[in-house]
Write a protein that holds these residues in place. Structure first.
Motif, PDB file in Angstrom:
ATOM      1  N   SER A   1     -14.433  28.861 -36.561  1.00  0.00           N
ATOM      2  CA  SER A   1     -14.484  29.698 -35.361  1.00  0.00           C
ATOM      3  C   SER A   1     -13.167  29.659 -34.592  1.00  0.00           C
ATOM      4  CB  SER A   1     -15.618  29.231 -34.441  1.00  0.00           C
ATOM      5  OG  SER A   1     -16.856  29.242 -35.106  1.00  0.00           O
ATOM      6  N   LEU A   2     -12.541  28.475 -34.557  1.00  0.00           N
ATOM      7  CA  LEU A   2     -11.312  28.305 -33.776  1.00  0.00           C
ATOM      8  C   LEU A   2     -10.153  29.102 -34.362  1.00  0.00           C
ATOM      9  CD1 LEU A   2      -9.701  26.871 -31.525  1.00  0.00           C
ATOM     10  CD2 LEU A   2      -9.296  25.000 -33.158  1.00  0.00           C
ATOM     11  N   TRP A   3      -9.967  29.048 -35.672  1.00  0.00           N
ATOM     12  CA  TRP A   3      -8.828  29.734 -36.282  1.00  0.00           C
ATOM     13  C   TRP A   3      -8.892  31.248 -36.104  1.00  0.00           C
ATOM     14  CZ3 TRP A   3      -9.221  26.239 -41.220  1.00  0.00           C
ATOM     15  CH2 TRP A   3      -8.633  25.003 -40.933  1.00  0.00           C
ATOM     16  N   PRO A   4     -10.031  31.908 -36.315  1.00  0.00           N
ATOM     17  CA  PRO A   4     -10.077  33.348 -36.001  1.00  0.00           C
ATOM     18  C   PRO A   4      -9.852  33.634 -34.514  1.00  0.00           C
ATOM     19  CG  PRO A   4     -11.881  32.753 -37.454  1.00  0.00           C
ATOM     20  CD  PRO A   4     -11.259  31.473 -37.003  1.00  0.00           C
ATOM     21  N   PHE A   5     -10.333  32.742 -33.646  1.00  0.00           N
ATOM     22  CA  PHE A   5     -10.149  32.916 -32.206  1.00  0.00           C
ATOM     23  C   PHE A   5      -8.663  32.960 -31.843  1.00  0.00           C
ATOM     24  CE2 PHE A   5      -9.451  30.688 -28.120  1.00  0.00           C
ATOM     25  CZ  PHE A   5     -10.002  31.629 -27.263  1.00  0.00           C
ATOM     26  N   CYS A   6      -7.826  32.236 -32.603  1.00  0.00           N
ATOM     27  CA  CYS A   6      -6.385  32.195 -32.333  1.00  0.00           C
ATOM     28  C   CYS A   6      -5.635  33.364 -32.963  1.00  0.00           C
ATOM     29  CB  CYS A   6      -5.798  30.882 -32.848  1.00  0.00           C
ATOM     30  SG  CYS A   6      -6.467  29.407 -32.045  1.00  0.00           S
ATOM     31  N   SER A   7      -6.310  34.190 -33.741  1.00  0.00           N
ATOM     32  CA  SER A   7      -5.644  35.300 -34.420  1.00  0.00           C
ATOM     33  C   SER A   7      -5.644  36.550 -33.544  1.00  0.00           C
ATOM     34  CB  SER A   7      -6.340  35.596 -35.751  1.00  0.00           C
ATOM     35  OG  SER A   7      -7.648  36.082 -35.527  1.00  0.00           O
ATOM     36  N   LYS A   8      -4.785  37.502 -33.902  1.00  0.00           N
ATOM     37  CA  LYS A   8      -4.681  38.748 -33.147  1.00  0.00           C
ATOM     38  C   LYS A   8      -5.924  39.615 -33.311  1.00  0.00           C
ATOM     39  CE  LYS A   8       0.371  38.966 -33.561  1.00  0.00           C
ATOM     40  NZ  LYS A   8       1.518  39.773 -34.067  1.00  0.00           N
ATOM     41  N   VAL A   9      -6.600  39.460 -34.431  1.00  0.00           N
ATOM     42  CA  VAL A   9      -7.758  40.307 -34.715  1.00  0.00           C
ATOM     43  C   VAL A   9      -8.861  40.098 -33.682  1.00  0.00           C
ATOM     44  CG1 VAL A   9      -9.521  40.864 -36.432  1.00  0.00           C
ATOM     45  CG2 VAL A   9      -7.200  40.305 -37.163  1.00  0.00           C
ATOM     46  N   PHE A  10      -9.013  38.858 -33.208  1.00  0.00           N
ATOM     47  CA  PHE A  10     -10.077  38.535 -32.253  1.00  0.00           C
ATOM     48  C   PHE A  10      -9.522  38.286 -30.849  1.00  0.00           C
ATOM     49  CE2 PHE A  10     -12.029  37.588 -36.326  1.00  0.00           C
ATOM     50  CZ  PHE A  10     -13.320  38.070 -36.164  1.00  0.00           C
ATOM     51  N   LYS A  11      -8.399  38.884 -30.550  1.00  0.00           N
ATOM     52  CA  LYS A  11      -7.788  38.703 -29.235  1.00  0.00           C
ATOM     53  C   LYS A  11      -8.722  39.230 -28.137  1.00  0.00           C
ATOM     54  CE  LYS A  11      -3.593  39.732 -26.597  1.00  0.00           C
ATOM     55  NZ  LYS A  11      -2.272  40.430 -26.614  1.00  0.00           N
ATOM     56  N   GLY A  12      -8.944  38.396 -27.121  1.00  0.00           N
ATOM     57  CA  GLY A  12      -9.790  38.782 -26.002  1.00  0.00           C
ATOM     58  C   GLY A  12     -11.256  38.465 -26.176  1.00  0.00           C
ATOM     59  N   ILE A  13     -11.652  37.977 -27.336  1.00  0.00           N
ATOM     60  CA  ILE A  13     -13.056  37.640 -27.579  1.00  0.00           C
ATOM     61  C   ILE A  13     -13.248  36.147 -27.326  1.00  0.00           C
ATOM     62  CG2 ILE A  13     -14.885  37.539 -29.314  1.00  0.00           C
ATOM     63  CD1 ILE A  13     -13.698  39.954 -30.629  1.00  0.00           C
ATOM     64  N   PRO A  14     -14.195  35.766 -26.480  1.00  0.00           N
ATOM     65  CA  PRO A  14     -14.412  34.341 -26.177  1.00  0.00           C
ATOM     66  C   PRO A  14     -14.800  33.551 -27.430  1.00  0.00           C
ATOM     67  CG  PRO A  14     -15.529  35.738 -24.575  1.00  0.00           C
ATOM     68  CD  PRO A  14     -15.070  36.635 -25.679  1.00  0.00           C
TER      69      PRO A  14
END
Length: 337
Positions: free
Chosen positions: A306-319
């Protein structure tokens, strides 16, 4: 580990990690030595390889069964033999070196494949052409069957003899092996590489973008790259117990996350997190004598995935909490948790 990461980073930035192309290029380069082996019979290196490994049953190559350690260079070369031999064919001269049944010299397939019923009942399966046909016309046809042939075999034998009726043996010229991908009959690295590149059954390659373009720590990327190439698993005497290889796992798409860009990123994160957490758990148990319970082990995979996608541009702005809930829901619906 820092030195390894720096080295891999420099290689990546220099543009040398070309994924499938570099793997196939290496295979083509190794094929060059298989070609040179039968053409340089008087060379010292040929004699050394021959004395150590012995000769192949075809009489042209070195034995492909090498019992040395994984560091033996010739062992890596022999692993290319199966792909290499697909593109070689024989030009018949006096027929002394070419095997009648198993070598590719008449038609698009070996005679053992064209006439399997006859091949099953012959005594000597490695017999050369000259021993069967003789040295003069008409041919002697010394097939030497080990038992009586029946109706089907007789029909095959008749068809074989008719197909060879116009074969001309040049008894003053020795047999030769040619490269089918070149008009000159000579091996080229480029032709072998292009044939492998367009072949659907070419050696499996590493999905480069899966790792190097993903937002994870560089040491994790480096580790997964080594695992996919079986450098870590073999040296650590570990076995991957999933039905397919790690490279296959990284090449497929998990339908539970969908086929969108975000779904692909989630699947990448799950695969890499699984490999990384398993490795760290293995080291903790061996070197620190510590073992986590299954719940804690799963929580670590779940957190990193969960953490690695959270740090990517694809999931920018998603808690992060939203990502964790969506990831858990996708796995639950597919029966993974």
């Amino acid at each position: 580990m820092k030195a390894l990461c720096c080295l891999l980073k420099r290689v990546k930035e220099g543009g040398y990690l070309l994924g499938s192309r570099i793997v196939l290029r290496n295979v083509a380069l190794l094929g060059k030595w298989l070609w040179r082996y039968h053409r340089e019979g008087s060379a010292l290196w040929h004699k050394v390889i021959s004395s150590i490994n012995g000769s192949h049953s075809n009489g042209w190559d070195a034995n492909t069964i090498v019992r040395w350690s994984h560091r033996c260079p010739w062992k890596a070369i022999t692993q290319v033999f199966q792909e290499f031999s697909k593109f070689t064919w024989f030009a018949v001269g006096n027929g002394d070196r070419i095997r009648f049944w198993e070598d590719l010299w008449w038609g698009d397939q070996s005679l053992s494949s064209q006439y399997p019923r006859l091949f099953r009942v012959v005594t000597d399966k490695n017999i050369p052409i000259s021993s069967i046909l003789g040295s003069t016309r008409p041919f002697s046809w010394n097939f030497n069957f080990r038992c009586n042939v029946f109706d089907l075999e007789i029909e095959d034998l008749e068809g074989l003899m008719r197909s060879l009726e116009y074969l001309q043996l040049t008894f003053s010229v020795p047999d030769a092996r040619s490269w089918s991908l070149s008009s000159s009959g000579l091996f080229t690295i480029k032709s072998f590489f292009l044939a492998l590149f367009h072949c659907p059954n070419s050696p499996s390659v590493f999905p480069t973008k899966f790792v190097w373009n993903f937002q994870v720590p560089f040491k994790v990327k480096s580790f997964v790259w080594l695992v996919a190439y079986k450098k870590i698993i073999q040296s650590a005497k570990m076995d991957w117990v999933l039905p397919r290889s790690i490279s296959d796992m990284q090449s497929i798409l998990f339908s539970g996350f969908g086929l969108s860009r975000r779904g692909i990123v989630l699947w990448q994160a799950a695969c890499i997190a699984l490999i990384w957490v398993v490795w760290r758990e293995r080291n903790a148990r061996i070197f620190e004598d510590k073992a986590r319970n299954p719940e804690s082990f799963w929580d670590s995979i779940f957190f990193l995935a969960s953490l690695w996608p959270f740090c990517s541009k694809v999931f920018k702005g998603i808690p992060l909490i939203v990502l964790q809930l969506d990831w858990l829901a996708a796995c639950s619906s597919d029966g993974l948790v």
